[in-house]
Scaffold this motif. Sequence first.
Motif, PDB file in Angstrom:
ATOM      1  N   TRP A  38       0.832  -1.209   0.000  1.00  0.00           N
ATOM      2  CA  TRP A  38       0.000   0.000   0.000  1.00  0.00           C
ATOM      3  C   TRP A  38       0.861   1.252   0.000  1.00  0.00           C
ATOM      4  O   TRP A  38       0.572   2.215  -0.687  1.00  0.00           O
ATOM      5  N   PHE A  39       1.929   1.232   0.792  1.00  0.00           N
ATOM      6  CA  PHE A  39       2.914   2.312   0.803  1.00  0.00           C
ATOM      7  C   PHE A  39       4.215   1.749   0.242  1.00  0.00           C
ATOM      8  O   PHE A  39       4.778   0.809   0.810  1.00  0.00           O
ATOM      9  N   PRO A  40       4.703   2.287  -0.845  1.00  0.00           N
ATOM     10  CA  PRO A  40       5.849   1.654  -1.517  1.00  0.00           C
ATOM     11  C   PRO A  40       7.127   1.643  -0.692  1.00  0.00           C
ATOM     12  O   PRO A  40       7.869   0.667  -0.696  1.00  0.00           O
ATOM     13  N   SER A  41       7.432   2.728   0.027  1.00  0.00           N
ATOM     14  CA  SER A  41       8.693   2.801   0.770  1.00  0.00           C
ATOM     15  C   SER A  41       8.498   3.660   2.011  1.00  0.00           C
ATOM     16  O   SER A  41       7.478   4.340   2.171  1.00  0.00           O
ATOM     17  N   VAL A  75       2.238   9.187  11.317  1.00  0.00           N
ATOM     18  CA  VAL A  75       0.956   9.872  11.543  1.00  0.00           C
ATOM     19  C   VAL A  75       0.280  10.192  10.214  1.00  0.00           C
ATOM     20  O   VAL A  75      -0.943  10.050  10.064  1.00  0.00           O
ATOM     21  N   HIS A  76       1.066  10.616   9.222  1.00  0.00           N
ATOM     22  CA  HIS A  76       0.500  10.842   7.886  1.00  0.00           C
ATOM     23  C   HIS A  76      -0.119   9.556   7.330  1.00  0.00           C
ATOM     24  O   HIS A  76      -1.201   9.586   6.720  1.00  0.00           O
ATOM     25  N   ARG A  77       0.538   8.441   7.556  1.00  0.00           N
ATOM     26  CA  ARG A  77       0.010   7.171   7.056  1.00  0.00           C
ATOM     27  C   ARG A  77      -1.251   6.751   7.808  1.00  0.00           C
ATOM     28  O   ARG A  77      -2.157   6.146   7.219  1.00  0.00           O
ATOM     29  N   ILE A  78      -1.305   7.067   9.093  1.00  0.00           N
ATOM     30  CA  ILE A  78      -2.520   6.751   9.861  1.00  0.00           C
ATOM     31  C   ILE A  78      -3.721   7.503   9.299  1.00  0.00           C
ATOM     32  O   ILE A  78      -4.805   6.934   9.093  1.00  0.00           O
ATOM     33  N   PHE A  79      -3.543   8.800   9.039  1.00  0.00           N
ATOM     34  CA  PHE A  79      -4.639   9.591   8.471  1.00  0.00           C
ATOM     35  C   PHE A  79      -5.025   9.080   7.082  1.00  0.00           C
ATOM     36  O   PHE A  79      -6.214   9.042   6.729  1.00  0.00           O
ATOM     37  N   LYS A  80      -4.030   8.676   6.306  1.00  0.00           N
ATOM     38  CA  LYS A  80      -4.311   8.169   4.961  1.00  0.00           C
ATOM     39  C   LYS A  80      -5.114   6.876   5.012  1.00  0.00           C
ATOM     40  O   LYS A  80      -6.082   6.694   4.250  1.00  0.00           O
ATOM     41  N   THR A 103      -7.285  -7.005   0.625  1.00  0.00           N
ATOM     42  CA  THR A 103      -6.221  -7.753   1.299  1.00  0.00           C
ATOM     43  C   THR A 103      -4.951  -6.922   1.418  1.00  0.00           C
ATOM     44  O   THR A 103      -4.264  -6.941   2.449  1.00  0.00           O
ATOM     45  N   SER A 104      -4.637  -6.174   0.369  1.00  0.00           N
ATOM     46  CA  SER A 104      -3.470  -5.293   0.424  1.00  0.00           C
ATOM     47  C   SER A 104      -3.650  -4.204   1.476  1.00  0.00           C
ATOM     48  O   SER A 104      -2.697  -3.844   2.182  1.00  0.00           O
ATOM     49  N   PHE A 105      -4.862  -3.716   1.606  1.00  0.00           N
ATOM     50  CA  PHE A 105      -5.129  -2.684   2.614  1.00  0.00           C
ATOM     51  C   PHE A 105      -4.979  -3.245   4.024  1.00  0.00           C
ATOM     52  O   PHE A 105      -4.396  -2.591   4.908  1.00  0.00           O
ATOM     53  N   LEU A 106      -5.487  -4.437   4.269  1.00  0.00           N
ATOM     54  CA  LEU A 106      -5.352  -5.053   5.594  1.00  0.00           C
ATOM     55  C   LEU A 106      -3.888  -5.326   5.929  1.00  0.00           C
ATOM     56  O   LEU A 106      -3.465  -5.168   7.083  1.00  0.00           O
ATOM     57  N   ALA A 107      -3.110  -5.717   4.925  1.00  0.00           N
ATOM     58  CA  ALA A 107      -1.680  -5.929   5.156  1.00  0.00           C
ATOM     59  C   ALA A 107      -0.979  -4.618   5.511  1.00  0.00           C
ATOM     60  O   ALA A 107      -0.072  -4.589   6.357  1.00  0.00           O
ATOM     61  N   ALA A 108      -1.409  -3.520   4.888  1.00  0.00           N
ATOM     62  CA  ALA A 108      -0.825  -2.210   5.213  1.00  0.00           C
ATOM     63  C   ALA A 108      -1.168  -1.797   6.642  1.00  0.00           C
ATOM     64  O   ALA A 108      -0.336  -1.200   7.344  1.00  0.00           O
ATOM     65  N   GLU A 109      -2.378  -2.104   7.101  1.00  0.00           N
ATOM     66  CA  GLU A 109      -2.740  -1.791   8.486  1.00  0.00           C
ATOM     67  C   GLU A 109      -1.877  -2.564   9.480  1.00  0.00           C
ATOM     68  O   GLU A 109      -1.393  -1.991  10.471  1.00  0.00           O
ATOM     69  N   LYS A 110      -1.660  -3.836   9.229  1.00  0.00           N
ATOM     70  CA  LYS A 110      -0.821  -4.628  10.137  1.00  0.00           C
ATOM     71  C   LYS A 110       0.621  -4.132  10.127  1.00  0.00           C
ATOM     72  O   LYS A 110       1.283  -4.072  11.172  1.00  0.00           O
ATOM     73  N   GLU A 111       1.107  -3.770   8.961  1.00  0.00           N
ATOM     74  CA  GLU A 111       2.475  -3.248   8.874  1.00  0.00           C
ATOM     75  C   GLU A 111       2.614  -1.929   9.629  1.00  0.00           C
ATOM     76  O   GLU A 111       3.628  -1.685  10.295  1.00  0.00           O
ATOM     77  N   LEU A 112       1.593  -1.088   9.559  1.00  0.00           N
ATOM     78  CA  LEU A 112       1.645   0.185  10.273  1.00  0.00           C
ATOM     79  C   LEU A 112       1.576  -0.020  11.783  1.00  0.00           C
ATOM     80  O   LEU A 112       2.235   0.701  12.549  1.00  0.00           O
TER      81      LEU A 112
END
Length: 228
Positions: A38-41, A75-80, A103-112
């Motif tokens: 979801w977030f490349p880097s 914090v920027h990623r949390i708001f996004k 599924t990609s979105f849920l993986a981004a939440e766990k990574e965050l």
Amino acid sequence: MASLLVPALYLAVLVVALLVFGRIYRKRVAASRKLEPWFPSHPERDIYVSLLQCDPPAHDGLIKAALVRRAVADVHRIFKLREDKVALSNLLQRGSIGDDLWTSFLAAEKELEAEILEVVTESETFKQGWGNLIFQTAAEIVQNEKLREGMNKVFQSRPQLEAKHGVTKRIIPSITMNTTPPVQAQPAATPTATISSKTLQQSLPIPASPSTSDSPTSTSGQGPASPV
């Protein structure tokens, strides 16, 4: 009645078959396609890790500043993610997107979540209790950045708005200062006590007059008697 039941059953079977086929097709496409993050880097995290691995080691103030910038990026990623979650859930319920995107979105939440826990752990190594305050500080920095961006946009769009509305002269409010010196109040005259002569005479002690019985006088009243 029987003539209406057969077409209804046919339509129901057709709709169920289409739904099952669509779900199976989306799953196969999602399995065959590689999920992109979801977030490349995360450049702020890379900078912080590189500062920790410096030889000679970097200054503590520089490392702390890099950690704060890392928290600001989180914090920027949390708001996004909060903004995207509402839209994605609505689109998923309507069937407009596939399960692979969700599924990609849920993986981004766990990574965050793992990233936030790591930042809190790193901040506790510098100062006890800083982990409870670092994200509050990062949120305040994000709000200040948004406010600054809004003010910069207003100043940048001001010439276009003035040209659009035909504003040729800027009105600058003037502040007039009152230069008249304040009027000083005259001091009140102190009352003087006036003492009359009669009062003064009454207040002074009166000397006692000599008694007439002490002075020798003649019985006839013609002066003092001569000694015998």
